[in-house]
Scaffold this motif. Structure first.
Motif, short mmCIF file in Angstrom:
data_model
loop_
_atom_site.label_atom_id
_atom_site.label_comp_id
_atom_site.label_asym_id
_atom_site.label_seq_id
_atom_site.Cartn_x
_atom_site.Cartn_y
_atom_site.Cartn_z
N ILE A 166 38.08 38.65 46.02
CA ILE A 166 38.88 38.23 44.87
C ILE A 166 38.33 36.94 44.28
O ILE A 166 38.69 36.54 43.19
CB ILE A 166 40.36 38.11 45.29
N ASN A 210 49.21 43.70 51.35
CA ASN A 210 48.48 44.89 50.88
C ASN A 210 48.27 45.94 51.97
O ASN A 210 48.59 47.11 51.77
CB ASN A 210 47.14 44.48 50.25
N ILE A 251 40.77 50.64 43.75
CA ILE A 251 39.57 50.17 44.44
C ILE A 251 39.93 49.75 45.86
O ILE A 251 39.21 50.08 46.82
CB ILE A 251 38.92 48.99 43.67
N PHE A 252 41.04 49.04 46.01
CA PHE A 252 41.46 48.54 47.32
C PHE A 252 41.69 49.70 48.29
O PHE A 252 41.17 49.69 49.42
CB PHE A 252 42.74 47.72 47.17
N ILE A 296 36.02 44.94 43.77
CA ILE A 296 37.13 43.99 43.67
C ILE A 296 36.64 42.69 43.02
O ILE A 296 37.33 42.11 42.16
CB ILE A 296 37.72 43.69 45.07
N PHE A 306 42.77 47.63 40.47
CA PHE A 306 42.80 46.88 41.73
C PHE A 306 43.34 47.72 42.89
O PHE A 306 42.67 47.84 43.93
CB PHE A 306 43.61 45.59 41.58
N GLN A 337 48.65 38.10 50.08
CA GLN A 337 47.84 39.28 49.80
C GLN A 337 47.33 39.92 51.09
O GLN A 337 47.41 41.14 51.27
CB GLN A 337 46.64 38.88 48.92
N LEU A 373 38.13 42.41 51.55
CA LEU A 373 38.45 42.72 50.15
C LEU A 373 39.13 41.54 49.47
O LEU A 373 38.86 41.25 48.30
CB LEU A 373 39.32 43.97 50.07
N CYS A 374 40.02 40.88 50.19
CA CYS A 374 40.67 39.71 49.60
C CYS A 374 39.66 38.57 49.39
O CYS A 374 39.79 37.79 48.45
CB CYS A 374 41.82 39.24 50.48
N SER A 426 40.78 44.45 55.00
CA SER A 426 41.62 43.85 53.97
C SER A 426 41.23 42.40 53.72
O SER A 426 41.21 41.93 52.58
CB SER A 426 43.10 43.92 54.38
N TYR A 464 36.06 43.42 39.27
CA TYR A 464 37.30 43.75 38.58
C TYR A 464 38.18 42.53 38.39
O TYR A 464 38.65 42.23 37.28
CB TYR A 464 38.10 44.84 39.32
N VAL A 465 38.45 41.81 39.48
CA VAL A 465 39.32 40.63 39.37
C VAL A 465 38.68 39.61 38.43
O VAL A 465 39.36 39.00 37.61
CB VAL A 465 39.58 40.02 40.76
#
Length: 419
Positions: free
Chosen positions: A374, A137, A351-352, A249, A348, A133, A370-371, A367, A252-253
């Motif tokens: 998750i 991404n 938002i990302f 994120i 996803f 990821q 954001l990961c 990034s 959502y996840v």
């Protein structure tokens, strides 16, 4: 929409050749999005399977998602640092190899018939996916026009949803059905053996993909100037829309994973559909298949409509559908919860990409942040599990509704870039 633009080098290529290389790279990356979607969705099959095998409560069963998505929290920042050092392509290869190891560990987990060993294997598998990821991404957002970054990431995420659509059929046939047949002659703990062959096969596929990606000639993203940004004293945490995007994120996840995790058991309720596990597993494909269809649609729609507005609309639709699943029964409740996938579709990647707006050379670090978020996939399912054990499974879906309220806010206001 302002987007992410990291320097991409393709020495010796004309503009046309570089564009062709970008298309080739995006095509190759879609395979990765498919695979980690497939592997992640298999958890929705493992949860009811291992819940029955080890006679777990809902909360205990959700430890599967806690360990899996907890790896994102533990591994994301080290993975971001590693990718910065070795580059995105080597990061992808490393991620595939670690994920292959995680799949292979399912064999000794089944041999030991120990739930904690399964959780350890899932953590290793998820660590590899986290590295993928963090590598893939931002790579996708950089390969092309920054103005269409949301659309491009949404399109590749559609293939992630293709993996999640196929996985329930795979798991339903090779894991749940095999366990059902085996239950007639085997002890409950021995049913864990049903995961051996499927996960060994996945380990072989991931190892083969690692070999292939190690040989591909992909465009290189120049990340050297991240150090210059750091030297200027600019903190990635100073960007409000990024911080709120990380929260987005997270919720959502958490909500998506939580709903998917409880689907088999939800469809098994007498008040909903009263389905056997193997039959209910096939219906999960409608949930994830809707996400796939929605992402293809969203990739087109967001070329002409503000991604933030589309995000808010979809969040509102999901809130309505989940409420129907809570108060309804029979076919109404069943199809309402399955339709959530269609509107989850663009969340996803939208938002990302909204969170990465205007970050330029800081996009790699952002990034990783954001990961890191998750980890919501680890926390929210456990929260819903606690509620389900306390007041019932159907009413526990109020937990993801709270998550979608924040997503609607982020689409309307939170995603705006401020000075």
């Amino acid at each position: 929409m302002a987007g992410v633009q990291m320097p991409v080098t393709d020495a010796g290529s004309s503009t046309g050749e570089a564009g062709s290389n970008f298309r080739f790279a995006l095509t190759a990356l879609t395979v990765l999005f498919f695979m980690w979607g497939f592997l992640t969705c298999l958890n929705d099959i493992l949860i009811p399977h291992l819940k029955a095998v080890f006679d777990l409560s809902y909360t205990q069963a959700m430890l599967i998602q806690f360990c899996f998505f907890g790896a994102y929290f533990t591994v994301s920042l080290p993975a971001g640092a590693l990718v910065k050092r070795i580059g995105y392509q080597k990061g992808i290869v490393g991620g595939l190899l670690v994920a292959a190891l995680g799949c292979a560990l399912f064999y000794p987990a089944a041999e030991s018939h120990a739930y904690p060993v399964f959780l350890g294997a899932l953590f290793v598998l998820a660590s590899g996916i986290t590295l993928l990821q963090v590598s893939a991404n931002p790579y996708v957002t950089a390969l092309g026009d920054p103005a269409t970054a949301s659309s491009r990431l949404t399109m590749t995420q559609a293939f992630n949803s293709l993996g999640t659509t196929v996985a329930p059929f795979f798991g339903g046939v090779l894991i749940l059905s095999a366990a059902t047949v085996g239950a007639e002659s085997l002890s409950a703990s021995a049913e864990a053996d049903a995961v051996k062959l499927p996960y060994l096969g996945l380990a072989a596929v991931l190892a083969l993909l690692a070999l292939i990606f190690s040989q591909l000639k992909l465009p290189k993203i120049d990340m050297q100037e991240d150090a210059a940004v750091a030297a200027e004293g600019s903190s990635v945490w100073s960007h409000r829309h990024l911080v709120l995007g990380a929260v987005g994120i997270f919720v959502y996840v958490g909500a998506e994973v939580s709903i998917g995790s409880f689907l088999v058991n939800f469809l098994g309720l007498d008040s909903v559909a009263g389905m056997e596990e193997a039959q209910a597993a096939h219906y999960i494909a409608y949930y994830w298949g809707g996400a796939m269809v929605g992402r293809f649609i969203g990739a087109v729609v967001m070329r002409s409509i503000s991604p933030g507005l589309v995000l808010a609309f979809n969040a509102a639709a999901v809130i309505l559908l989940v409420l129907l699943a809570i108060v309804g029964s029979g076919a109404l409740a069943m199809w309402a919860i399955l339709l959530v996938g269609l509107f989850n579709s663009i969340m996803f990647p939208t938002i990302f990409s909204l969170a990465l707006q205007g970050l330029g050379k800081q996009a790699g670090q952002a990034s990783g942040v954001l990961c890191l978020a998750i980890v919501g996939g680890a926390i929210v399912p456990v929260m819903q599990g606690l509620v389900a054990d306390s007041v019932g499974l159907q009413i526990s879906f109020l937990v993801p509704i709270v998550c979608y309220v924040f997503i609607a806010y982020y689409g309307l206001k939170g995603s705006k870039v401020t000075a």
